[in-house]
Design a protein around this motif. Structure first.
Motif, mmCIF file in Angstrom:
data_model
loop_
_atom_site.group_PDB
_atom_site.id
_atom_site.type_symbol
_atom_site.label_atom_id
_atom_site.label_comp_id
_atom_site.label_asym_id
_atom_site.label_seq_id
_atom_site.Cartn_x
_atom_site.Cartn_y
_atom_site.Cartn_z
ATOM 1 N N VAL A 175 1.421 -0.538 -0.281
ATOM 2 C CA VAL A 175 -0.096 -0.027 -0.105
ATOM 3 C C VAL A 175 0.756 1.008 0.058
ATOM 4 C CG1 VAL A 175 -1.647 -1.120 0.975
ATOM 5 C CG2 VAL A 175 -0.664 -0.275 2.582
ATOM 6 N N GLN A 176 0.323 2.141 -0.217
ATOM 7 C CA GLN A 176 1.030 3.368 -0.440
ATOM 8 C C GLN A 176 0.359 4.496 0.720
ATOM 9 O OE1 GLN A 176 3.234 4.704 -2.263
ATOM 10 N NE2 GLN A 176 3.301 2.781 -2.927
ATOM 11 N N HIS A 199 6.651 1.162 -1.154
ATOM 12 C CA HIS A 199 5.506 1.055 -0.295
ATOM 13 C C HIS A 199 5.709 0.360 0.798
ATOM 14 C CE1 HIS A 199 6.434 -2.325 -2.476
ATOM 15 N NE2 HIS A 199 6.684 -2.718 -1.144
ATOM 16 N N GLY A 236 -6.249 5.046 5.971
ATOM 17 C CA GLY A 236 -6.146 6.053 5.156
ATOM 18 C C GLY A 236 -5.546 5.783 3.660
ATOM 19 N N ALA A 237 -4.644 4.447 3.943
ATOM 20 C CA ALA A 237 -3.778 3.752 2.638
ATOM 21 C C ALA A 237 -4.794 4.180 1.506
ATOM 22 C CB ALA A 237 -3.171 2.488 3.133
ATOM 23 N N CYS A 238 -3.615 4.230 0.154
ATOM 24 C CA CYS A 238 -4.568 4.216 -1.053
ATOM 25 C C CYS A 238 -3.275 3.520 -1.720
ATOM 26 C CB CYS A 238 -4.325 4.996 -1.618
ATOM 27 S SG CYS A 238 -2.609 6.230 -1.650
ATOM 28 N N ASP A 239 -4.061 3.078 -3.420
ATOM 29 C CA ASP A 239 -3.370 2.473 -3.435
ATOM 30 C C ASP A 239 -2.853 0.554 -3.257
ATOM 31 O OD1 ASP A 239 -2.387 1.738 -6.404
ATOM 32 O OD2 ASP A 239 -0.207 2.993 -6.230
#
Length: 310
Positions: A175-176, A199, A236-239
């Motif tokens: 994750v990002q 990451h 709140g992690a993305c990708d």
């Protein structure tokens, strides 16, 4: 020294002769031809150690998968001591110490950023030509190579007939979350948060005997839930990307020489596999030992066999 090249090929066993004629036509007669089967962290490290420690040799790495498609690419890559029941403790300590010193030197060098090796803090509650090709039998490499180094991991169930090695499936999330700067790992080591250069890796699973390489949605939900319990900001992690790797588990790392014989032919093989989830932690130490075994094989090949006086 030849420049590193990654050659994607689709030729069969019979075509190795043509490859041999092309690649080795200008090599000195006493150059030992060494094939390393496997391109994970163990195989690549072994190839580097052989090139450094064994004089007058050529090294070719052969694998059906290269980065980013290896198990090593899925691993979070944290240097954590692992234990192997069938391996003496003093040997394991030596492997880990040599690997730690190697990686620590990289982390403190100008190449640290490019190599992706760095120190992280946290709390607790590891040259040559490359050919893309599948090897089904080590004898396919004869007579194009004088020595074979088997770093094929789980592939050794077939290549070496080793029933002791089995998969332990690991699923992780990449994750990002750039605000995560410290690693967090629970007491069992099953749940972990490891920040990397590009990451953050969230894990994980340990599923013995499971060969499934497809991500499981329920596993992913459980991993994210467990990791968010340790670090709520990960909501709140993305990708978010799902990754699966099969750890090559064995009671002990197989690090030994075997002389294969068939129809009067002989093929020295150095086996170097079975690191489980500890490949990153001991890869350099075991690669150095594998290179020493290769050096012994090269010496044996270059030593004339005494002629009988009878």
């Amino acid at each position: 020294t030849r420049p590193a090249r990654h050659c994607k090929t689709s030729f069969g066993a019979r075509d190795f002769g043509g490859f041999q004629d092309c690649f080795f036509r200008d090599r000195p007669m006493d150059t030992a031809r060494i094939a390393v089967v496997g391109a994970g962290v163990v195989g690549l490290s072994t190839a580097v150690c052989i090139s450094k420690l064994v004089p007058q040799c050529s090294v070719t790495i052969i694998s059906d998968k290269f980065t980013p498609d290896t198990t090593s690419d899925v691993a979070a890559g944290m240097l954590i001591p692992h234990t192997y029941p069938d391996t003496p403790i003093h040997t394991q300590k030596q492997w880990f110490r040599e690997t730690f010193n190697h990686l620590f030197a990289i982390a403190n060098s100008a190449e640290a950023g490019d190599a992706g090796v760095h120190l992280v803090s946290g709390i607790k509650g590891s040259e040559g030509w490359m050919l893309t090709r599948r090897i089904d039998d080590l004898w396919e490499l004869y007579p194009s190579f004088d020595i074979v180094v088997n770093c094929s991991g789980l592939g050794s169930r077939q290549l070496a007939g080793d029933a002791k090695i089995f998969p332990v499936r690991g699923q992780v999330l990449q994750v990002q979350a750039p605000w995560v700067e410290h690693f967090i790992r629970d007491g069992s080591g099953l749940t972990y948060i490891y920040p990397g250069t590009s990451h953050v890796t969230l894990g994980g699973t340990r599923q013995k005997g499971d060969w499934n390489l497809s991500p499981d949605a329920e596993n992913s939900r459980e991993i994210l839930s467990r990791c968010c319990a340790l670090e709520p900001s990960l909501h709140g992690a993305c990708d978010i990307r799902e990754k699966v790797g099969l750890r090559p588990y064995r009671p002990g790392v197989r690090l030994q020489t075997e002389l294969l014989a068939r129809d009067g032919r002989r093929l020295p093989v150095v086996h170097h596999y079975g690191h489980g989830s500890g490949g990153i932690s001991v890869h350099w130490g075991t690669a150095l030992e594998a290179a020493r075994l290769v050096s012994e094989c090269v010496h044996a090949l270059r030593t004339p066999i005494p002629k009988s006086k009878l």
